[in-house]
Design an enzyme around this catalytic site. Sequence first.
Site, PDB file in Angstrom:
ATOM      1  N   ASP A  94       0.804  -1.228   0.000  1.00  0.00           N
ATOM      2  CA  ASP A  94       0.000   0.000   0.000  1.00  0.00           C
ATOM      3  C   ASP A  94       0.835   1.275   0.000  1.00  0.00           C
ATOM      4  OD1 ASP A  94      -2.193  -1.578  -0.107  1.00  0.00           O
ATOM      5  OD2 ASP A  94      -2.823  -1.277   1.958  1.00  0.00           O
TER       6      ASP A  94
ATOM      7  N   TYR B 229      -9.784  -1.094   2.359  1.00  0.00           N
ATOM      8  CA  TYR B 229      -9.309  -0.885   3.724  1.00  0.00           C
ATOM      9  C   TYR B 229      -9.063   0.572   4.051  1.00  0.00           C
ATOM     10  CZ  TYR B 229      -8.771  -5.535   5.647  1.00  0.00           C
ATOM     11  OH  TYR B 229      -9.026  -6.755   6.192  1.00  0.00           O
TER      12      TYR B 229
HETATM   13 CO    CO Z   1      -7.556  -7.592   7.105  1.00  0.00          CO
END
Ligand code: CO
Length: 639
Positions: free
Chosen positions: A302, A386
């Site tokens: 990320d 996320y």
């Molecule tokens: Co997770």
Amino acid sequence: MTVTPVRTHPLQRLSADEIDAARSLFDRHGLLAPTTRFALLGLEEPEKHVVLGYSDGDPVDRRVRAVLLDAATGAARAVVASLTRQAIDSDVEIDPVTEGQPAILDEEMETVDQIVKADPAWREAMARRGITDLDLVRACPLSAGNFGLDVEKGRRVLHVLSFQQHREEDHPWAHPIDGVVAYVDVIERSVIELIDHEVMPVPEEEGNFDDPAYTGPPRTTLKPIEITQPEGPSFSVDDDVVTWENWRFRVGFDPREGLVLHQVSILDGDTVRPVIYRASMAEMVVPYGDPSPVRFWQSYFDAGEYLLGQQVNSLVNGCDCLGEIHYFDAVLADADGRPREVPNAICMHEEDFGVLWKHTDIFTGSKETRRQRRLVISFFVTVGVYDYGFYWYLYLDGTIELEVKATGVVFTSAYREGSQYASEVAPGLGAPYHQHLYCARLDMMVDGPINNVDELEVQRVPVGPDNPHGNAFTRRVTRLRTESEAARTADPTAGRTWRISNPDRTNRLGQQVAYELRPEGRPLLLADPTSATARRAGFATKSLWVTPYDHDQRHPAGDLVNQHPGNGGLPTYTAGDRSVENGDIVVWHTFGAVHYPRPEDWPVMPVEYCGFTLRPVGFFDRNPTLDVPVSSRGHCAHE
Ligand code: CO
């Protein structure tokens, strides 16, 4: 056009004017075509000795670094330039085969959507699943990794998994269209491979956590909690320099790492005692454990692939942060190289943290309690499903912590009955097992630039003449002398910690002043050592790395991570097995969590925590909080 150097400190964050100036400079030097995209534009920090040698008013060479991508040809270049000198210092073409690709651009979400929806085979795959309204299909641009596939070699590739919506405001993650993945060349704008492995039912149940029709009416039993500081907060902010109690540091913000803490120091009397020169969340990876032919490649870096700083949220007082908040805005460059301001990107506030120390004395009758407090400096990013919060905590007693909060929506699949690699989180809805592994880069400077690292462990002592009753235990201390010796795994059963000490500074007891890194010691990378993920996320195979300071060694998985073939970053940095004894060292700490998703993680996940602690050990001569007063305002009044 000329640039007026209005910025003074060498670590001052890039301003909107400087971003504009960088773009103009590149343009004048012929680096920009109409199709050029800025995959990265950030401050090129000066070398450490320049910063440490800087005095107010000294001239500063303001430099930027950039990664440019020609969206028409796929050609990419890395550029470093000086705004002060109006010069291009370096301009290097990037070889995508050996060096990887520039980070994924936000606009590529739209690009892959257009590409797959124009592809007859992909449309046919959707039709086979009974999906004809393609306006309600959401295509996700997912990093491809690098599996040595011929079809992907040298191309800028994204993998596309798709999700269905029942209507526009329906969250698509509840309805994964499983069994099919498209590999897309975003430069050529085509699907280069479509893997239509199997038709699986698309889970039906909705997961709209923002819809009262789904969640039911809100509970009415919670009374308000208000945090008030009637006299204001105890910190002061001068531009980006923060002073709070005995702490002093500078706030930075990098497009890739997000929040950076510079020159974290403790004011001890009249002396400024450095602890960390630079602290950041340098990389993270989310590797998935499902070997399915349509998702074996899922491993998201990320920071390196999606740029944490670029994905920063704008925070809202009362929701994201509670209390007397100081916000810092972030200034980033967009893909056109124009400044983009994110208000309230960094949140800073004080928190009460319960009891700091306490004693009721059985002989003297003394009863004393003091309350702990911490300064919280945090930011939140959204990367795909996320959301991650990164929280630095500085405590009154000299403790430093980093806590990562993972929340948002779990990545979903169609659940196969009896799956060994996914949880069922809603009827027919799977969530593949995965890890969240983070790597903090801690350029340590405990009371000065020269530091050492020792490993500390508990040690049992066998019964013998010196230990006749078998009660003895002691501590094992092992100096980590080289990069290979310092590549270590945490071991909670051995109480293993790492002590960073200064050989030239002692406390009043003659002990070398130190800080201790206390890891949580959860599992490291679970992918097989021969896997592509292990090759590309080498940093995640060890809890600890120590390297000599090198200005150019900043990234645990290498400079360019997207589609990088592997061995970048820490495995390469440490290959020469340099000495890390009595030197200017950088400590890298990998930590994280294994995530076996629970039904309770659906449809939105309560925060999952992980992190680490840095604690002073002999850094002070005694408890440094004896001067913390009794809490006032009647909260802790003694009779
Ligand atoms: Co997770």
